[in-house]
Design a protein around this motif. Sequence first.
Motif, PDB file in Angstrom:
ATOM      1  N   VAL A 204       0.763  -1.100   0.094  1.00 33.70           N
ATOM      2  CA  VAL A 204       0.081  -0.015   0.036  1.00 33.70           C
ATOM      3  C   VAL A 204       0.895   1.262  -0.014  1.00 33.70           C
ATOM      4  O   VAL A 204       0.653   2.227  -0.734  1.00 33.70           O
ATOM      5  N   SER A 207       4.441   0.772  -2.970  1.00 36.33           N
ATOM      6  CA  SER A 207       4.315   0.462  -4.493  1.00 36.33           C
ATOM      7  C   SER A 207       4.804   1.208  -5.434  1.00 36.33           C
ATOM      8  O   SER A 207       5.350   2.720  -4.992  1.00 36.33           O
ATOM      9  N   ILE A 211       0.926   4.703  -4.841  1.00 34.07           N
ATOM     10  CA  ILE A 211      -0.418   5.239  -5.106  1.00 34.07           C
ATOM     11  C   ILE A 211      -0.494   6.738  -4.775  1.00 34.07           C
ATOM     12  O   ILE A 211       0.141   7.049  -3.844  1.00 34.07           O
ATOM     13  N   SER A 212      -1.470   7.280  -5.298  1.00 38.67           N
ATOM     14  CA  SER A 212      -1.820   8.703  -5.044  1.00 38.67           C
ATOM     15  C   SER A 212      -1.853   8.910  -3.710  1.00 38.67           C
ATOM     16  O   SER A 212      -2.686   8.143  -2.898  1.00 38.67           O
ATOM     17  N   ASP A 213      -1.222   9.990  -3.039  1.00 37.53           N
ATOM     18  CA  ASP A 213      -1.458  10.300  -1.444  1.00 37.53           C
ATOM     19  C   ASP A 213      -2.940  10.673  -1.441  1.00 37.53           C
ATOM     20  O   ASP A 213      -3.501  10.601  -0.088  1.00 37.53           O
ATOM     21  N   ILE A 215      -5.555   9.538  -2.877  1.00 34.80           N
ATOM     22  CA  ILE A 215      -6.504   8.159  -2.626  1.00 34.80           C
ATOM     23  C   ILE A 215      -6.390   7.751  -1.371  1.00 34.80           C
ATOM     24  O   ILE A 215      -7.219   7.307  -0.571  1.00 34.80           O
ATOM     25  N   LEU A 216      -5.069   7.631  -0.950  1.00 37.92           N
ATOM     26  CA  LEU A 216      -4.790   6.784   0.472  1.00 37.92           C
ATOM     27  C   LEU A 216      -5.218   7.622   1.485  1.00 37.92           C
ATOM     28  O   LEU A 216      -5.630   7.076   2.499  1.00 37.92           O
ATOM     29  N   GLN A 231       4.657   6.801   3.095  1.00 34.69           N
ATOM     30  CA  GLN A 231       5.063   6.515   2.050  1.00 34.69           C
ATOM     31  C   GLN A 231       6.565   6.637   1.834  1.00 34.69           C
ATOM     32  O   GLN A 231       7.494   5.947   1.164  1.00 34.69           O
TER      33      GLN A 231
END
Length: 238
Positions: A204, A207, A211-213, A215-216, A231
């Motif tokens: 998560v 990656s 993944i866009s922060d 989105i997370l 991240q």
Amino acid sequence: MFTVAVREIKWLGMKIMKMVAHIVVLVLFSITSSLVFAYDPSPLQDICVADDKSDVLVNGFVCKDIKEVTAQDFFYYGLDKPGNTGNKVGSIVTTVNVDQIPGLNTLGISLVRIDYAPNGQNPPHTHPRGTEILTVIEGTLYVGFVLSNQNNNTLITKTLNKGDVFVFPIGLIHFQANIGHTPAIAIAALSSQNAGVITIADSVFGSMPPISDDILAKAFQVDKKVIDLLQAQFSVKP
């Protein structure tokens, strides 16, 4: 007389149609069942030793010429040696799958040894292609797995001691933690020649590309700064 014969023909036709329908249902059930349970390719011969030198791409590995097969293709040594647990999570997994034993190809089984430092853990992860059955060799472990959303993400846990056995169902997130004051050891078998592993935090937050922060942050209901911090922590691969 003619009317009776027509009725009998219609009745016979209906019975045949029902039989055909039942056969179709059974065939479809058999096909879907095989798709559900056949995670690994099934053996169609005595052995199919993986030929890792072949350029042919298949689901699994191409079989080596049986004339070239030796006992070494079914052998691995060194599982008695402890792994180095000097890392951030305090555990190390030594894998024995088809990559280490080519003879496991198509046999649907593999093995791991897990070493845990005191307070070490094998963090939450999942095996997408295999169920795991774990035996504690030394120490005391706190273990658990989480059921899916449809079962309210229920957590199932157990404290295990030497000689205890626990099962982690295929695909479910699970973990083990050493709650003792001494190193712990476990041996686990998996129902796949290559069960795969997805470590949740690494996947998560680590990656590539990330993944866009946005989105997370929305998914975890936290500020983006928290996501950026996580991240940054997991983007550095060991």
